[in-house]
Design a protein around this motif. Structure first.
Motif, mmCIF file in Angstrom:
data_model
loop_
_atom_site.group_PDB
_atom_site.id
_atom_site.type_symbol
_atom_site.label_atom_id
_atom_site.label_comp_id
_atom_site.label_asym_id
_atom_site.label_seq_id
_atom_site.Cartn_x
_atom_site.Cartn_y
_atom_site.Cartn_z
ATOM 1 N N SER A 196 0.974 -1.153 0.001
ATOM 2 C CA SER A 196 -0.101 0.127 0.065
ATOM 3 C C SER A 196 0.682 1.284 -0.087
ATOM 4 O O SER A 196 0.916 1.914 1.150
ATOM 5 N N ILE A 197 1.374 1.400 -1.181
ATOM 6 C CA ILE A 197 2.376 2.621 -1.307
ATOM 7 C C ILE A 197 1.968 3.660 -2.089
ATOM 8 O O ILE A 197 1.371 3.566 -2.875
ATOM 9 N N PHE A 198 1.995 5.076 -1.228
ATOM 10 C CA PHE A 198 1.632 6.144 -1.970
ATOM 11 C C PHE A 198 2.691 6.843 -2.615
ATOM 12 O O PHE A 198 2.857 7.388 -3.773
ATOM 13 N N SER A 199 3.857 6.769 -1.959
ATOM 14 C CA SER A 199 4.994 7.472 -2.341
ATOM 15 C C SER A 199 6.430 6.836 -1.654
ATOM 16 O O SER A 199 6.188 6.352 -0.513
ATOM 17 N N ILE A 200 7.385 7.082 -2.297
ATOM 18 C CA ILE A 200 8.728 6.457 -1.820
ATOM 19 C C ILE A 200 9.895 7.655 -1.589
ATOM 20 O O ILE A 200 9.888 8.285 -2.617
ATOM 21 N N ASN A 201 10.159 7.795 -0.677
ATOM 22 C CA ASN A 201 11.021 9.085 -0.456
ATOM 23 C C ASN A 201 12.588 8.380 -0.681
ATOM 24 O O ASN A 201 12.892 7.841 -1.758
ATOM 25 N N ASP A 202 13.372 8.763 0.475
ATOM 26 C CA ASP A 202 14.725 8.300 0.424
ATOM 27 C C ASP A 202 14.848 6.606 0.161
ATOM 28 O O ASP A 202 14.128 6.055 0.783
ATOM 29 N N ARG A 255 11.971 5.018 3.038
ATOM 30 C CA ARG A 255 10.976 5.560 3.858
ATOM 31 C C ARG A 255 9.851 5.566 2.850
ATOM 32 O O ARG A 255 9.845 6.208 1.683
ATOM 33 N N ILE A 256 8.731 5.287 3.273
ATOM 34 C CA ILE A 256 7.656 5.035 2.349
ATOM 35 C C ILE A 256 6.477 5.749 3.151
ATOM 36 O O ILE A 256 6.018 5.496 4.163
ATOM 37 N N THR A 257 5.676 6.645 2.053
ATOM 38 C CA THR A 257 4.532 7.071 2.687
ATOM 39 C C THR A 257 3.200 6.401 2.266
ATOM 40 O O THR A 257 3.110 5.867 1.013
ATOM 41 N N THR A 317 -3.508 5.033 5.097
ATOM 42 C CA THR A 317 -4.060 4.200 5.821
ATOM 43 C C THR A 317 -5.274 4.772 6.408
ATOM 44 O O THR A 317 -5.312 5.766 7.199
ATOM 45 N N LYS A 318 -6.642 4.304 6.118
ATOM 46 C CA LYS A 318 -7.980 4.759 6.494
ATOM 47 C C LYS A 318 -8.164 6.663 6.291
ATOM 48 O O LYS A 318 -8.669 7.333 7.362
ATOM 49 N N GLY A 319 -7.571 6.891 5.338
ATOM 50 C CA GLY A 319 -7.425 8.436 5.074
ATOM 51 C C GLY A 319 -6.463 9.217 5.526
ATOM 52 O O GLY A 319 -6.550 10.368 5.083
ATOM 53 N N TYR A 320 -5.453 8.542 6.351
ATOM 54 C CA TYR A 320 -4.405 9.316 6.845
ATOM 55 C C TYR A 320 -3.040 9.073 6.020
ATOM 56 O O TYR A 320 -2.818 7.612 5.890
ATOM 57 N N TYR A 321 -2.195 9.880 5.920
ATOM 58 C CA TYR A 321 -0.766 9.532 5.188
ATOM 59 C C TYR A 321 0.083 9.551 6.490
ATOM 60 O O TYR A 321 0.037 10.011 7.438
ATOM 61 N N THR A 322 0.767 8.268 6.285
ATOM 62 C CA THR A 322 1.964 8.093 7.253
ATOM 63 C C THR A 322 3.183 7.893 6.729
ATOM 64 O O THR A 322 3.077 7.317 5.734
ATOM 65 N N SER A 323 4.000 8.195 7.176
ATOM 66 C CA SER A 323 5.441 8.054 6.667
ATOM 67 C C SER A 323 6.346 7.027 7.551
ATOM 68 O O SER A 323 6.713 7.382 8.684
#
Length: 123
Positions: free
Chosen positions: A27-33, A98-100, A103-109
């Protein structure tokens, strides 16, 4: 749930080459470093190389000029090309990202680790 899966380790003679890959899935929104670490027997885990989402890179002094980190953002994958390997490069190599997530409408990194892949360089 996010998973990082590494591949490409193995046994190689000194001055040889290996290419490690690490693919992120879930369940990946974006990947940083994204980064590679390694841990030799009896030693602490150390940073080998890191690459930002935009492609900026940094390397440990011990691998500069020999290793190249790269990433394919479309495939959520990071690579480590290792050339002119030395016995001192032996260890377990770990992928880190580090992955954003949403989850249930909230962004977590959060940081995630792969399971590790063994690299052994013989003299």
């Amino acid at each position: 749930q996010v998973e990082l899966k590494e591949s490409g380790g193995g046994l190689v003679q000194a001055e040889g080459s290996l290419r490690l890959s690490c693919a992120a899935s879930g369940s990946i929104f974006s990947i940083n470093d994204m980064a590679w670490y390694r841990q030799a027997p009896g030693k602490q885990r150390e940073l080998v190389a890191v690459i930002s989402k935009g492609g900026s890179t940094n390397y440990a002094d011990s691998v500069k000029g020999r290793f190249t980190i790269s990433r394919d953002n479309a495939k959520n994958t990071v690579y480590l090309q290792m050339n002119n390997l030395k016995p001192g490069d032996t260890g377990v190599y770990y992928c880190n990202a580090r992955i954003t997530e949403i989850t249930k409408g909230y962004y977590t990194s959060n940081p995630y680790w792969g399971q590790g892949t063994q690299v052994t360089v013989s003299s």
